[in-house]
Design an enzyme around this catalytic site. Sequence first.
Site, PDB file in Angstrom:
ATOM      1  N   ARG A  54      51.279  89.977 -39.459  1.00 16.62           N
ATOM      2  CA  ARG A  54      51.074  89.280 -40.722  1.00 16.62           C
ATOM      3  C   ARG A  54      50.513  87.872 -40.575  1.00 16.62           C
ATOM      4  O   ARG A  54      49.548  87.498 -41.241  1.00 16.62           O
ATOM      5  CB  ARG A  54      52.401  89.146 -41.502  1.00 16.62           C
ATOM      6  CG  ARG A  54      52.745  90.300 -42.369  1.00 16.62           C
ATOM      7  CD  ARG A  54      54.247  90.449 -42.395  1.00 16.62           C
ATOM      8  NE  ARG A  54      54.667  90.779 -41.051  1.00 16.62           N
ATOM      9  CZ  ARG A  54      54.700  92.024 -40.583  1.00 16.62           C
ATOM     10  NH1 ARG A  54      54.410  93.014 -41.365  1.00 16.62           N
ATOM     11  NH2 ARG A  54      55.036  92.275 -39.325  1.00 16.62           N
ATOM     12  N   THR A  55      51.128  87.082 -39.722  1.00 15.14           N
ATOM     13  CA  THR A  55      50.757  85.666 -39.697  1.00 15.14           C
ATOM     14  C   THR A  55      49.321  85.502 -39.193  1.00 15.14           C
ATOM     15  O   THR A  55      48.514  84.813 -39.814  1.00 15.14           O
ATOM     16  CB  THR A  55      51.744  84.869 -38.814  1.00 15.14           C
ATOM     17  OG1 THR A  55      53.076  85.218 -39.214  1.00 15.14           O
ATOM     18  CG2 THR A  55      51.541  83.378 -38.962  1.00 15.14           C
ATOM     19  N   LYS A  83      46.590  81.536 -16.393  1.00 10.15           N
ATOM     20  CA  LYS A  83      46.274  80.883 -15.110  1.00 10.15           C
ATOM     21  C   LYS A  83      47.064  79.597 -14.952  1.00 10.15           C
ATOM     22  O   LYS A  83      46.832  78.828 -14.028  1.00 10.15           O
ATOM     23  CB  LYS A  83      44.777  80.556 -15.053  1.00 10.15           C
ATOM     24  CG  LYS A  83      43.861  81.749 -15.197  1.00 10.15           C
ATOM     25  CD  LYS A  83      42.413  81.247 -15.201  1.00 10.15           C
ATOM     26  CE  LYS A  83      41.547  82.090 -16.097  1.00 10.15           C
ATOM     27  NZ  LYS A  83      40.296  81.415 -16.451  1.00 10.15           N
ATOM     28  N   ARG A 104      50.920  80.179 -32.553  1.00  8.05           N
ATOM     29  CA  ARG A 104      52.268  80.769 -32.369  1.00  8.05           C
ATOM     30  C   ARG A 104      52.574  80.743 -30.879  1.00  8.05           C
ATOM     31  O   ARG A 104      51.714  81.045 -30.057  1.00  8.05           O
ATOM     32  CB  ARG A 104      52.320  82.205 -32.880  1.00  8.05           C
ATOM     33  CG  ARG A 104      53.631  82.882 -32.506  1.00  8.05           C
ATOM     34  CD  ARG A 104      53.840  84.184 -33.197  1.00  8.05           C
ATOM     35  NE  ARG A 104      54.108  83.984 -34.621  1.00  8.05           N
ATOM     36  CZ  ARG A 104      54.463  84.960 -35.449  1.00  8.05           C
ATOM     37  NH1 ARG A 104      54.589  86.197 -35.000  1.00  8.05           N
ATOM     38  NH2 ARG A 104      54.686  84.718 -36.727  1.00  8.05           N
ATOM     39  N   HIS A 132      59.164  78.335 -38.704  1.00 10.51           N
ATOM     40  CA  HIS A 132      58.019  79.164 -39.108  1.00 10.51           C
ATOM     41  C   HIS A 132      57.599  78.671 -40.502  1.00 10.51           C
ATOM     42  O   HIS A 132      57.808  79.357 -41.501  1.00 10.51           O
ATOM     43  CB  HIS A 132      58.446  80.633 -39.127  1.00 10.51           C
ATOM     44  CG  HIS A 132      57.319  81.615 -39.207  1.00 10.51           C
ATOM     45  ND1 HIS A 132      56.016  81.260 -39.491  1.00 10.51           N
ATOM     46  CD2 HIS A 132      57.308  82.971 -39.036  1.00 10.51           C
ATOM     47  CE1 HIS A 132      55.270  82.343 -39.500  1.00 10.51           C
ATOM     48  NE2 HIS A 132      56.030  83.390 -39.215  1.00 10.51           N
TER      49      HIS A 132
HETATM   50  N1   CP Z   1      56.577  87.368 -40.783  1.00 10.78           N
HETATM   51  C1   CP Z   1      55.892  87.272 -39.631  1.00 10.78           C
HETATM   52  O1   CP Z   1      55.813  86.219 -38.999  1.00 10.78           O
HETATM   53  O2   CP Z   1      55.287  88.439 -39.237  1.00 10.78           O
HETATM   54  P1   CP Z   1      54.419  88.593 -37.923  1.00 10.78           P
HETATM   55  O3   CP Z   1      55.336  88.378 -36.748  1.00 10.78           O
HETATM   56  O4   CP Z   1      53.848  89.991 -37.980  1.00 10.78           O
HETATM   57  O5   CP Z   1      53.353  87.532 -37.949  1.00 10.78           O
END
Ligand code: CP
Length: 311
Positions: A54-55, A83, A104, A132
């Site tokens: 999703r993100t 590396k 991320r 998040h």
């Molecule tokens: N909600 C969320 O962060 O989903 P993903 O891990 O698929 O990005």
Amino acid sequence: MNTLKHLIDISDLSVEEIGQLIDTANDIIANPGKYSEKCRGKKLATLFFEPSTRTRLSFEAAMYELGGNVLGFSEAQSSSAAKGESVADTAKTVSCYADIIAMRHPKEGAPLVAAQNATIPVINAGDGGHFHPTQTLADLLTIAREKGSFENLTVGFCGDLKFGRTVHSLIGALSRYSGLNVVLISPEELKLPSYVKQEVLKKAGIPYIQTSNLEEYMPNLDILYMTRVQRERFFNEEDYLRLKDSYILTPDKLKNAKKDLSIMHPLPRVNEISVEIDQDPRACYFKQVLNGKYIRMALILKLLREAGTIA
Ligand code: CP
């Protein structure tokens, strides 16, 4: 750190700024054509050192729908991190190619290090069990559209409250609105960390209950925020297997719930919400997915405007 504005924690945004982002997202939903050229010629780098559906894809869809382009990687192994390159050097490098970064990373604090070294805005797309903030923005847009207000809500958080970074960020965001009541529903081993209780709930004087019993508090809830027990955060597989199915929401468990309950989940789901619930009009989790794209569009616009990259 330079004076660029980044989004590392939801508290980087004031209540007013969150309101403006929600207004922009609602305008994008109503008038998508107005925004289709806003980022023409600009590039978003998605640096994902940890899995995501999703993100990452919503960030990419957001930038494409703004008329921009996307570059990046979806796993650490396909980048020079494999590396041994540092997050700081990665951020300096990507600043030469892109206009904005969504990162991320499994390590808490990695996006902050990136922000301290980048010359372009950095958005935290999830750092370990920490924060998040863009999921929180998606959650807030969903709550605004479902409930019309953030005030006087009783919100139940259920499942993995220890490692659930979306829970930590959403509690932080909602604590700034009046009349919040929180019900923390988890097994003993997955309780909300003390620092969130001390620094957020207690500091803001928010009443909260800790329990392991979901059904007992179900009738009180305006929002039920379910979460996945996160296998990737456990050191011990046995503990994960013991705890993973602690809560499974089924239609039977909703029999005493409010008629206008909003059932939320940041997804991915494993077992914790039965697929039968997907047909229930109170299920909001796929609305959160779609809202995530619109609020990320609004956020990209805001940060690029503040950086002077777009008008
Ligand atoms: N909600 C969320 O962060 O989903 P993903 O891990 O698929 O990005």
